[in-house]
Design a protein around this motif. Structure first.
Motif, PDB file in Angstrom:
ATOM      1  N   LEU A   1      44.523  44.012  45.860  1.00  0.00           N
ATOM      2  CA  LEU A   1      43.270  44.033  46.612  1.00  0.00           C
ATOM      3  C   LEU A   1      42.459  45.294  46.370  1.00  0.00           C
ATOM      4  N   ASN A   2      43.121  46.350  45.896  1.00  0.00           N
ATOM      5  CA  ASN A   2      42.408  47.601  45.640  1.00  0.00           C
ATOM      6  C   ASN A   2      42.222  47.872  44.152  1.00  0.00           C
TER       7      ASN A   2
ATOM      8  N   ILE B   1      48.020  38.845  57.833  1.00  0.00           N
ATOM      9  CA  ILE B   1      47.731  40.283  57.888  1.00  0.00           C
ATOM     10  C   ILE B   1      46.541  40.637  57.004  1.00  0.00           C
ATOM     11  N   TYR B   2      46.507  40.068  55.805  1.00  0.00           N
ATOM     12  CA  TYR B   2      45.454  40.404  54.834  1.00  0.00           C
ATOM     13  C   TYR B   2      44.371  39.327  54.750  1.00  0.00           C
ATOM     14  N   HIS B   3      44.235  38.552  55.816  1.00  0.00           N
ATOM     15  CA  HIS B   3      43.293  37.441  55.778  1.00  0.00           C
ATOM     16  C   HIS B   3      41.875  37.891  55.431  1.00  0.00           C
ATOM     17  N   GLN B   4      41.412  38.940  56.066  1.00  0.00           N
ATOM     18  CA  GLN B   4      40.043  39.389  55.825  1.00  0.00           C
ATOM     19  C   GLN B   4      39.854  39.892  54.395  1.00  0.00           C
ATOM     20  N   GLN B   5      40.771  40.743  53.933  1.00  0.00           N
ATOM     21  CA  GLN B   5      40.631  41.306  52.590  1.00  0.00           C
ATOM     22  C   GLN B   5      40.749  40.226  51.512  1.00  0.00           C
ATOM     23  N   ILE B   6      41.690  39.298  51.695  1.00  0.00           N
ATOM     24  CA  ILE B   6      41.846  38.229  50.714  1.00  0.00           C
ATOM     25  C   ILE B   6      40.624  37.318  50.732  1.00  0.00           C
ATOM     26  N   GLY B   7      40.066  37.055  51.917  1.00  0.00           N
ATOM     27  CA  GLY B   7      38.855  36.244  52.011  1.00  0.00           C
ATOM     28  C   GLY B   7      37.685  36.878  51.282  1.00  0.00           C
ATOM     29  N   GLU B   8      37.539  38.201  51.433  1.00  0.00           N
ATOM     30  CA  GLU B   8      36.456  38.905  50.741  1.00  0.00           C
ATOM     31  C   GLU B   8      36.643  38.847  49.230  1.00  0.00           C
ATOM     32  N   MET B   9      37.881  39.032  48.770  1.00  0.00           N
ATOM     33  CA  MET B   9      38.154  38.953  47.336  1.00  0.00           C
ATOM     34  C   MET B   9      37.889  37.540  46.820  1.00  0.00           C
ATOM     35  N   LYS B  10      38.259  36.546  47.602  1.00  0.00           N
ATOM     36  CA  LYS B  10      38.045  35.157  47.213  1.00  0.00           C
ATOM     37  C   LYS B  10      36.561  34.865  47.040  1.00  0.00           C
ATOM     38  N   GLU B  11      35.730  35.332  47.967  1.00  0.00           N
ATOM     39  CA  GLU B  11      34.282  35.111  47.878  1.00  0.00           C
ATOM     40  C   GLU B  11      33.688  35.776  46.645  1.00  0.00           C
TER      41      GLU B  11
ATOM     42  N   LEU C   1      34.732  33.725  43.525  1.00  0.00           N
ATOM     43  CA  LEU C   1      34.014  32.448  43.441  1.00  0.00           C
ATOM     44  C   LEU C   1      32.558  32.673  43.030  1.00  0.00           C
ATOM     45  N   ALA C   2      31.943  33.726  43.569  1.00  0.00           N
ATOM     46  CA  ALA C   2      30.558  34.028  43.216  1.00  0.00           C
ATOM     47  C   ALA C   2      30.425  34.394  41.741  1.00  0.00           C
ATOM     48  N   ALA C   3      31.468  35.022  41.208  1.00  0.00           N
ATOM     49  CA  ALA C   3      31.441  35.428  39.797  1.00  0.00           C
ATOM     50  C   ALA C   3      31.949  34.329  38.869  1.00  0.00           C
ATOM     51  N   GLY C   4      32.345  33.189  39.445  1.00  0.00           N
ATOM     52  CA  GLY C   4      32.851  32.090  38.637  1.00  0.00           C
ATOM     53  C   GLY C   4      34.236  32.327  38.071  1.00  0.00           C
ATOM     54  N   LYS C   5      35.017  33.160  38.734  1.00  0.00           N
ATOM     55  CA  LYS C   5      36.366  33.476  38.258  1.00  0.00           C
ATOM     56  C   LYS C   5      37.402  32.683  39.053  1.00  0.00           C
ATOM     57  N   PRO C   6      38.573  32.436  38.466  1.00  0.00           N
ATOM     58  CA  PRO C   6      39.590  31.601  39.135  1.00  0.00           C
ATOM     59  C   PRO C   6      40.284  32.345  40.266  1.00  0.00           C
ATOM     60  N   LEU C   7      40.778  31.574  41.218  1.00  0.00           N
ATOM     61  CA  LEU C   7      41.568  32.124  42.317  1.00  0.00           C
ATOM     62  C   LEU C   7      43.059  32.118  41.995  1.00  0.00           C
ATOM     63  N   VAL C   8      43.435  31.325  41.000  1.00  0.00           N
ATOM     64  CA  VAL C   8      44.837  31.229  40.580  1.00  0.00           C
ATOM     65  C   VAL C   8      44.950  31.760  39.163  1.00  0.00           C
ATOM     66  N   ALA C   9      45.482  32.948  39.048  1.00  0.00           N
ATOM     67  CA  ALA C   9      45.693  33.599  37.757  1.00  0.00           C
ATOM     68  C   ALA C   9      46.352  34.938  38.047  1.00  0.00           C
ATOM     69  N   ASN C  10      46.837  35.571  37.021  1.00  0.00           N
ATOM     70  CA  ASN C  10      47.416  36.902  37.194  1.00  0.00           C
ATOM     71  C   ASN C  10      46.310  37.881  37.587  1.00  0.00           C
ATOM     72  N   GLY C  11      46.476  38.543  38.723  1.00  0.00           N
ATOM     73  CA  GLY C  11      45.449  39.446  39.236  1.00  0.00           C
ATOM     74  C   GLY C  11      44.517  38.800  40.224  1.00  0.00           C
TER      75      GLY C  11
ATOM     76  N   PRO D   1      43.820  36.298  43.765  1.00  0.00           N
ATOM     77  CA  PRO D   1      44.463  36.329  45.102  1.00  0.00           C
ATOM     78  C   PRO D   1      45.800  35.587  45.166  1.00  0.00           C
ATOM     79  N   ALA D   2      45.899  34.452  44.456  1.00  0.00           N
ATOM     80  CA  ALA D   2      47.151  33.687  44.513  1.00  0.00           C
ATOM     81  C   ALA D   2      48.329  34.466  43.947  1.00  0.00           C
ATOM     82  N   SER D   3      48.059  35.394  43.028  1.00  0.00           N
ATOM     83  CA  SER D   3      49.148  36.159  42.411  1.00  0.00           C
ATOM     84  C   SER D   3      49.751  37.172  43.365  1.00  0.00           C
ATOM     85  N   ILE D   4      49.123  37.377  44.513  1.00  0.00           N
ATOM     86  CA  ILE D   4      49.723  38.226  45.545  1.00  0.00           C
ATOM     87  C   ILE D   4      51.011  37.579  46.065  1.00  0.00           C
ATOM     88  N   LEU D   5      50.982  36.260  46.152  1.00  0.00           N
ATOM     89  CA  LEU D   5      52.102  35.527  46.745  1.00  0.00           C
ATOM     90  C   LEU D   5      53.178  35.168  45.738  1.00  0.00           C
TER      91      LEU D   5
END
Length: 339
Positions: A77-78, A157-167, A170-180, A182-186
């Motif tokens: 996230l950082n 715990i990280y709902h807000q930060q992950i939500g911001e990263m997700k937005e 998505l705005a940049a047209g990048k995937p949510l599932v990939a290395n680096g 948000p899904a790669s956190i889990l």
């Protein structure tokens, strides 16, 4: 407060608490705890053993997965922070988080369940050490459930930060599932262009290494590791592999991967299971790898006579059979030495 409560401590006594662990190491006394009531004994006796074991396995996986994926979340996230991701985390920090989490899990939960926390370990203990087959399915389900709950807690715990990263992604047209992403956190995902054969081979070798360390650490005949040191050594075995090959993509535990991967699929879509056809490697590779490494230890390094002499096993045909074996093998060795 009764006057006798004020006077219960003598100058050489220690109050109840963590100081109880020191009473064998220092000459001072610890105030005796409250006497155990019959009601307490009856309650503890009424608890189903199988349920306590399942809860302990789930809790142990939770205790080591949560700090591990928490360290990954801090780093991920950082990653784009002006300060830099290294100020918040690193592969070194992630390795230590998993290592210490595993040690804490063993210390707290292993006295109840045996401390497997990994389906591959449960299966190997069933094959080599006589762990009851009927317990294997519920242990594995409990372990996966522990990882699932850990991932849900982290998402909260990280709902807000992950939500911001997700937005932003998505705005940049990048995937949510990939290395680096948000899904790669889990759970782990391979780097683009990586060969799945290469990823499998790396995962298999690292899992073999960890399995071999675990088998050596739990061998009661091993003179170089004490029971008190085993949790940390097992944890460090995971950490060493994470530090060495974490950038290649590793999971090293079905429960650590499958439970959080289900949560990743819930929040980020089914691609968590289909991305580059990687998930079968992450979920299943640790089982054959640990079977290979534990078999290697059992057939090459295991010394059952030493285990019996340490009081951790007995000969299946009794002491007389053991005595005959020792007499026969000693005589043969002595005869060979003379000739």
């Amino acid at each position: 407060m009764v006057a006798q409560d004020l006077d219960r401590l003598h100058t050489h006594d220690l109050e109840l608490g963590t100081t109880e662990a020191t009473q064998k190491h220092i000459p001072r006394n610890v105030v005796p705890p409250r006497r155990v009531s019959q009601r307490r004994l009856d309650f503890e006796h009424s608890r189903p053993r199988w349920l306590r074991e399942c809860i302990a396995e789930a809790t142990g996986v939770f205790m080591y997965v949560l700090p591990g994926i928490g360290a990954i979340a801090t780093f991920t996230l950082n990653a784009t922070s002006p300060i830099g991701a290294s100020a918040y985390g690193s592969l070194l920090a992630i390795g230590f988080a998993f290592a210490l989490g595993i040690a804490f899990a063993i210390i707290t939960c292993a006295p109840t369940s045996g401390g497997h926390f990994n389906p591959a370990i449960t299966i190997c203990l069933c094959i080599w050490q006589g762990f009851p087959l009927k317990k294997v399915p519920r242990y594995i389900l409990s372990q996966i459930f522990g990882g699932f709950i850990a991932a849900l807690v982290l998402m909260g715990i990280y709902h807000q930060q992950i939500g911001e990263m997700k937005e932003l992604l998505l705005a940049a047209g990048k995937p949510l599932v990939a290395n680096g992403a948000p899904a790669s956190i889990l759970c782990s995902f391979p780097n683009p262009g990586q060969s799945m054969g290469y990823v499998f081979l790396t995962e298999f070798i690292c899992d073999c290494f960890v399995g071999f360390i675990i088998w050596a650490a739990i061998d009661p005949a091993n003179p170089f590791i004490s029971p008190a040191l085993a949790p940390l050594m097992i944890g460090m075995g995971y950490a060493v592999m994470a530090w060495s090959f974490g950038d290649v993509t590793l999971t090293m535990n079905m429960a650590r991967d499958l439970g959080p991967r289900i949560v990743a699929a819930i929040f980020f879509g089914k691609e968590a299971f289909t991305y580059m056809n990687y998930s079968p490697i992450a979920i299943l590779a640790s089982i054959p790898a640990t079977l290979v490494s534990s078999a290697f230890y059992e057939f090459v390094f295991r010394d059952s006579v030493s285990v019996i002499q340490s009081g951790h096993a007995v000969h299946e045909d009794g002491d007389e059979a053991l005595a005959r074996h020792i007499t026969r093998t000693t005589t043969v060795e002595g005869f060979e030495d003379k000739h």
